[in-house]
Design a protein around this motif. Structure first.
Motif, PDB file in Angstrom:
ATOM      1  N   MET A 154      -5.176 -11.009  14.347  1.00 21.96           N
ATOM      2  CA  MET A 154      -3.882 -11.377  14.476  1.00 21.96           C
ATOM      3  C   MET A 154      -3.498 -11.364  16.044  1.00 21.96           C
ATOM      4  SD  MET A 154      -1.806  -9.899  11.141  1.00 21.96           S
ATOM      5  CE  MET A 154      -0.392 -10.890  11.795  1.00 21.96           C
ATOM      6  N   ILE A 155      -2.427 -11.932  16.408  1.00 21.67           N
ATOM      7  CA  ILE A 155      -2.045 -11.762  18.006  1.00 21.67           C
ATOM      8  C   ILE A 155      -1.878 -10.455  18.560  1.00 21.67           C
ATOM      9  CG2 ILE A 155       0.524 -11.695  17.539  1.00 21.67           C
ATOM     10  CD1 ILE A 155      -1.532 -13.849  19.828  1.00 21.67           C
ATOM     11  N   SER A 156      -1.710  -9.230  17.728  1.00 18.75           N
ATOM     12  CA  SER A 156      -1.648  -7.923  18.330  1.00 18.75           C
ATOM     13  C   SER A 156      -1.738  -7.075  17.128  1.00 18.75           C
ATOM     14  CB  SER A 156      -0.300  -7.811  19.016  1.00 18.75           C
ATOM     15  OG  SER A 156       0.710  -7.825  18.191  1.00 18.75           O
ATOM     16  N   THR A 157      -2.213  -5.588  17.697  1.00 16.42           N
ATOM     17  CA  THR A 157      -2.095  -4.477  16.585  1.00 16.42           C
ATOM     18  C   THR A 157      -0.859  -4.397  16.111  1.00 16.42           C
ATOM     19  OG1 THR A 157      -4.081  -3.613  17.763  1.00 16.42           O
ATOM     20  CG2 THR A 157      -2.664  -2.358  16.334  1.00 16.42           C
ATOM     21  N   SER A 158       0.180  -4.497  16.785  1.00 16.41           N
ATOM     22  CA  SER A 158       1.666  -4.398  15.971  1.00 16.41           C
ATOM     23  C   SER A 158       1.902  -5.248  14.981  1.00 16.41           C
ATOM     24  CB  SER A 158       2.549  -4.389  17.182  1.00 16.41           C
ATOM     25  OG  SER A 158       2.822  -5.419  17.795  1.00 16.41           O
ATOM     26  N   ALA A 159       1.382  -6.620  15.328  1.00 17.32           N
ATOM     27  CA  ALA A 159       1.666  -7.596  14.179  1.00 17.32           C
ATOM     28  C   ALA A 159       1.035  -7.420  12.981  1.00 17.32           C
ATOM     29  CB  ALA A 159       1.294  -9.083  14.547  1.00 17.32           C
ATOM     30  N   ALA A 160      -0.529  -6.743  13.133  1.00 18.79           N
ATOM     31  CA  ALA A 160      -1.191  -6.388  12.038  1.00 18.79           C
ATOM     32  C   ALA A 160      -0.722  -5.457  11.375  1.00 18.79           C
ATOM     33  CB  ALA A 160      -2.688  -6.400  12.602  1.00 18.79           C
ATOM     34  N   ASP A 161      -0.100  -4.328  12.181  1.00 18.01           N
ATOM     35  CA  ASP A 161       0.384  -3.128  11.431  1.00 18.01           C
ATOM     36  C   ASP A 161       1.528  -3.463  10.501  1.00 18.01           C
ATOM     37  OD1 ASP A 161      -1.467  -1.433  12.301  1.00 18.01           O
ATOM     38  OD2 ASP A 161      -0.301  -0.708  14.113  1.00 18.01           O
ATOM     39  N   PHE A 162       2.591  -4.636  10.928  1.00 13.48           N
ATOM     40  CA  PHE A 162       3.674  -4.911  10.210  1.00 13.48           C
ATOM     41  C   PHE A 162       3.107  -5.226   8.909  1.00 13.48           C
ATOM     42  CE2 PHE A 162       6.667  -8.433   8.928  1.00 13.48           C
ATOM     43  CZ  PHE A 162       7.864  -7.818   8.905  1.00 13.48           C
ATOM     44  N   VAL A 163       2.070  -6.341   8.843  1.00 14.72           N
ATOM     45  CA  VAL A 163       1.698  -6.872   7.816  1.00 14.72           C
ATOM     46  C   VAL A 163       0.945  -5.962   6.776  1.00 14.72           C
ATOM     47  CG1 VAL A 163       0.214  -8.754   6.595  1.00 14.72           C
ATOM     48  CG2 VAL A 163       1.321  -9.028   8.755  1.00 14.72           C
ATOM     49  N   ARG A 164       0.365  -4.850   7.274  1.00 14.37           N
ATOM     50  CA  ARG A 164      -0.106  -3.897   6.508  1.00 14.37           C
ATOM     51  C   ARG A 164       1.080  -3.196   5.907  1.00 14.37           C
ATOM     52  NH1 ARG A 164      -3.797  -3.489  11.218  1.00 14.37           N
ATOM     53  NH2 ARG A 164      -6.141  -3.711  10.547  1.00 14.37           N
ATOM     54  N   GLU A 165       1.803  -2.833   6.339  1.00 10.48           N
ATOM     55  CA  GLU A 165       2.985  -2.073   5.798  1.00 10.48           C
ATOM     56  C   GLU A 165       3.767  -2.703   4.601  1.00 10.48           C
ATOM     57  OE1 GLU A 165       5.505   0.772   4.810  1.00 10.48           O
ATOM     58  OE2 GLU A 165       3.638   0.970   6.228  1.00 10.48           O
ATOM     59  N   GLN A 166       3.805  -4.083   4.901  1.00 11.71           N
ATOM     60  CA  GLN A 166       4.337  -4.836   3.761  1.00 11.71           C
ATOM     61  C   GLN A 166       3.395  -4.905   2.724  1.00 11.71           C
ATOM     62  OE1 GLN A 166       5.070  -9.262   4.582  1.00 11.71           O
ATOM     63  NE2 GLN A 166       7.281  -8.572   5.528  1.00 11.71           N
ATOM     64  N   ILE A 167       2.291  -5.048   2.937  1.00 11.66           N
ATOM     65  CA  ILE A 167       1.185  -4.911   1.699  1.00 11.66           C
ATOM     66  C   ILE A 167       1.354  -3.641   1.011  1.00 11.66           C
ATOM     67  CG2 ILE A 167      -1.258  -4.964   1.049  1.00 11.66           C
ATOM     68  CD1 ILE A 167      -1.631  -6.980   3.401  1.00 11.66           C
ATOM     69  N   ARG A 168       1.381  -2.426   1.733  1.00 13.46           N
ATOM     70  CA  ARG A 168       1.290  -1.120   0.916  1.00 13.46           C
ATOM     71  C   ARG A 168       2.687  -1.114   0.412  1.00 13.46           C
ATOM     72  NH1 ARG A 168       0.015   0.947   6.606  1.00 13.46           N
ATOM     73  NH2 ARG A 168      -2.481   1.159   6.677  1.00 13.46           N
ATOM     74  N   GLU A 169       3.467  -1.132   1.020  1.00 12.05           N
ATOM     75  CA  GLU A 169       5.122  -1.366   0.177  1.00 12.05           C
ATOM     76  C   GLU A 169       5.019  -1.955  -1.065  1.00 12.05           C
ATOM     77  OE1 GLU A 169       8.807  -3.146   1.380  1.00 12.05           O
ATOM     78  OE2 GLU A 169       8.965  -1.337   2.503  1.00 12.05           O
ATOM     79  N   ALA A 170       4.569  -3.469  -1.030  1.00 16.04           N
ATOM     80  CA  ALA A 170       4.543  -3.985  -2.092  1.00 16.04           C
ATOM     81  C   ALA A 170       3.682  -3.376  -3.323  1.00 16.04           C
ATOM     82  CB  ALA A 170       4.025  -5.269  -1.924  1.00 16.04           C
ATOM     83  N   ILE A 171       2.362  -2.818  -2.925  1.00 20.41           N
ATOM     84  CA  ILE A 171       1.511  -1.996  -3.962  1.00 20.41           C
ATOM     85  C   ILE A 171       2.215  -0.768  -4.354  1.00 20.41           C
ATOM     86  CG2 ILE A 171      -0.672  -0.921  -4.158  1.00 20.41           C
ATOM     87  CD1 ILE A 171      -1.703  -2.748  -2.130  1.00 20.41           C
ATOM     88  N   ASP A 172       2.742  -0.221  -3.594  1.00 16.64           N
ATOM     89  CA  ASP A 172       3.660   0.874  -4.069  1.00 16.64           C
ATOM     90  C   ASP A 172       4.732   0.887  -4.874  1.00 16.64           C
ATOM     91  OD1 ASP A 172       2.060   2.724  -2.362  1.00 16.64           O
ATOM     92  OD2 ASP A 172       3.651   2.998  -0.915  1.00 16.64           O
ATOM     93  N   GLN A 173       5.396  -0.542  -5.033  1.00 17.24           N
ATOM     94  CA  GLN A 173       6.238  -0.964  -5.873  1.00 17.24           C
ATOM     95  C   GLN A 173       5.920  -1.766  -7.085  1.00 17.24           C
ATOM     96  OE1 GLN A 173       8.718  -3.123  -2.957  1.00 17.24           O
ATOM     97  NE2 GLN A 173       9.881  -1.366  -2.542  1.00 17.24           N
TER      98      GLN A 173
END
Length: 473
Positions: free
Chosen positions: A318-337
């Motif tokens: 991805m364009i940056s680590t921060s962008a990848a971290d944002f997506v990782r957080e969306q994925i984790r949150e969805a799995i938690d839900q």
């Protein structure tokens, strides 16, 4: 390190460094232009535009053809630069340049009709017609994800219409602006008709607010679009905004499932999902849902995540680590839900926390209570929700603050097209997605933007109607 420092009138111009998502190295350093540079560029652009608009359309067309030809003489170098600057696999980078070539030719062809006078019948001895007069100086603000194509979509129509252009490119892809300047110089475009500026945010804000500017064409985030609107408020020049998306696809039970899976997966993961019109959410009829997920999982697992400079890589960083971290957080949150993840991250060894390298993911059992279904992701994730009817699919597809594109996959084209009439979106497709057709208007509704690009209506933003009424006495 490539040092392409732009000329500035400051004694000690500020340097800005661009780091590659490939390995974090500095791959370009440019000098930021000052407010004095901005003032000078506006003066030059407005003077040059007065002469440029007097040229016949045929000459303006030839300058544009020659410039694109000059640009593409360096296609191998440019493709490599794209991969270094924004991480796209090298095997795909040249695709953008081929699209630049074909799209430019199509826009040039369209300009004949789009810029032709509108003649009306004589009335009471008067002849009447309306011309499309150039609007003046156009500021084009381009993003990094399709750095040449998005720029060309605005630059070429603006020039053909008789405007001058100032390009402000993304800080992640500064070399694109300089390559375009070189191409127009090689084509012997009159001085001042096309310029670029490397700017920070405050200076860009001042440029957008200038009374000597006549139109702003911005492609980027919703937040960026809001800043453009705020800067331009009260100055009365026009604005075109191409903003974000959360584009949906609906797969009906009668769809050609192999075609639907291949098309949707490609849209979701091309460019690592970093496209405003990528498919970011899928609604699948319950009768074929499980089969769709199984086929998608098999296809996604064939992707190879790695360095974009490797010919075997099909998914880059991805364009940056921060962008990848944002997506990782969306994925984790969805799995938690309660969402179910279907891709094992360890199958993609390059995917690691603290880097821009992120494994693709396929999610099922998602709902609109999850951010991954409502918030723009801009990354390699495909969430799939089961639906029981066309009506449910329509309701969910419209349940978004965005409205860029939407797609329906079905063998019943008439039924699918009927669904499209109920969707709040700028572009609607049947059995395809994530495709810009230069013959079609490109626009968004809601938070996806305002105005229109491409096609005949796209020239309307870049011109103003001028009415002539001639009395034959």
């Amino acid at each position: 390190m490539i040092n392409t420092a732009a000329v500035s009138h400051q004694d000690t111009p500020a340097l800005r460094h661009t780091c590659s998502p490939v390995d974090g190295s500095v791959i370009a350093s440019v000098s930021l232009h000052s407010l004095r540079d901005v003032d000078r560029s506006l003066d030059i652009a407005n003077r040059a535009q007065q002469h440029w608009q007097q040229m016949p359309l045929s000459l303006r067309q030839q300058f544009c053809r020659d410039a694109i030809r000059a640009l593409l003489e360096h296609r191998e170098m440019i493709a490599c630069e794209i991969s270094w600057m924004m991480g796209r696999p090298i095997r795909f980078s040249s695709n953008e340049l081929r699209a630049v070539e074909s799209r430019t030719q199509r826009i040039i062809t369209q300009s004949e009709q789009a810029l032709a006078p509108m003649t009306q019948s004589r009335k009471n001895g008067f002849s009447r017609y309306i011309t499309r007069a150039p609007i003046g100086t156009v500021l084009v603000i381009s993003p990094w994800n399709y750095p040449y194509l998005t720029a060309i979509n605005a630059i070429i129509p603006a020039l053909l219409a008789g405007n001058s252009v100032i390009l402000k490119h993304s800080s992640q892809t500064p070399l694109c602006a300089e390559r375009l300047q070189q191409a127009f110089k090689t084509a012997k475009l009159p001085a001042g008709v096309f310029q670029y500026l490397h700017l920070d945010h405050p200076t860009t804000h001042r440029l957008v607010a200038s009374e000597r500017l006549h139109h702003v064409s911005f492609t980027g985030s919703v937040a960026g679009g809001a800043m453009i609107e705020q800067a331009a408020a009260g100055h009365f020049h026009s604005i075109g905004l191409g903003l974000g998306g959360k584009d949906p696809a609906y797969v009906r039970a009668d769809a050609n499932l192999d075609h639907a899976v291949a098309t949707i997966v490609n849209s979701a993961f091309y460019n690592s999902g970093q496209s405003c019109c990528a498919i970011e959410r899928v609604y699948v009829d319950s009768r074929v849902h499980d089969l769709f997920v199984a086929k998608a999982r098999n296809l996604i697992n064939r992707y190879r995540l790695g360095s974009p400079l490797d010919d075997a890589t099909t998914l880059g960083p991805m364009i940056s680590t921060s962008a990848a971290d944002f997506v990782r957080e969306q994925i984790r949150e969805a799995i938690d839900q309660g969402a179910k993840a279907h891709i094992v991250e360890s199958n993609f060894p390059m995917s690691r926390e603290g880097t821009p390298y992120l494994a693709p993911q396929l999610l099922s059992d998602v709902t609109h209570h999850m951010r991954v279904m409502t918030e723009e992701t801009f990354g390699p994730v495909l969430p799939v929700q089961k639906v029981g009817s066309d009506e449910e699919a329509i309701s969910l597809m419209n349940d978004s603050e965005y409205g860029l594109t939407a797609s329906v996959f079905s063998r019943d084209v008439q039924k699918a097209t009927g669904i499209g009439t109920h969707l709040d979106t700028g572009t609607f497709c049947v059995n395809r997605c994530d495709t810009l057709d230069p013959a079609q208007a490109w626009s968004g509704v809601k938070h996806s933007g305002r105005g229109c690009a491409l096609s005949d209506p796209g020239f309307s933003n870049l011109t103003r109607p001028k009415a002539f009424c001639i009395n034959h006495v």
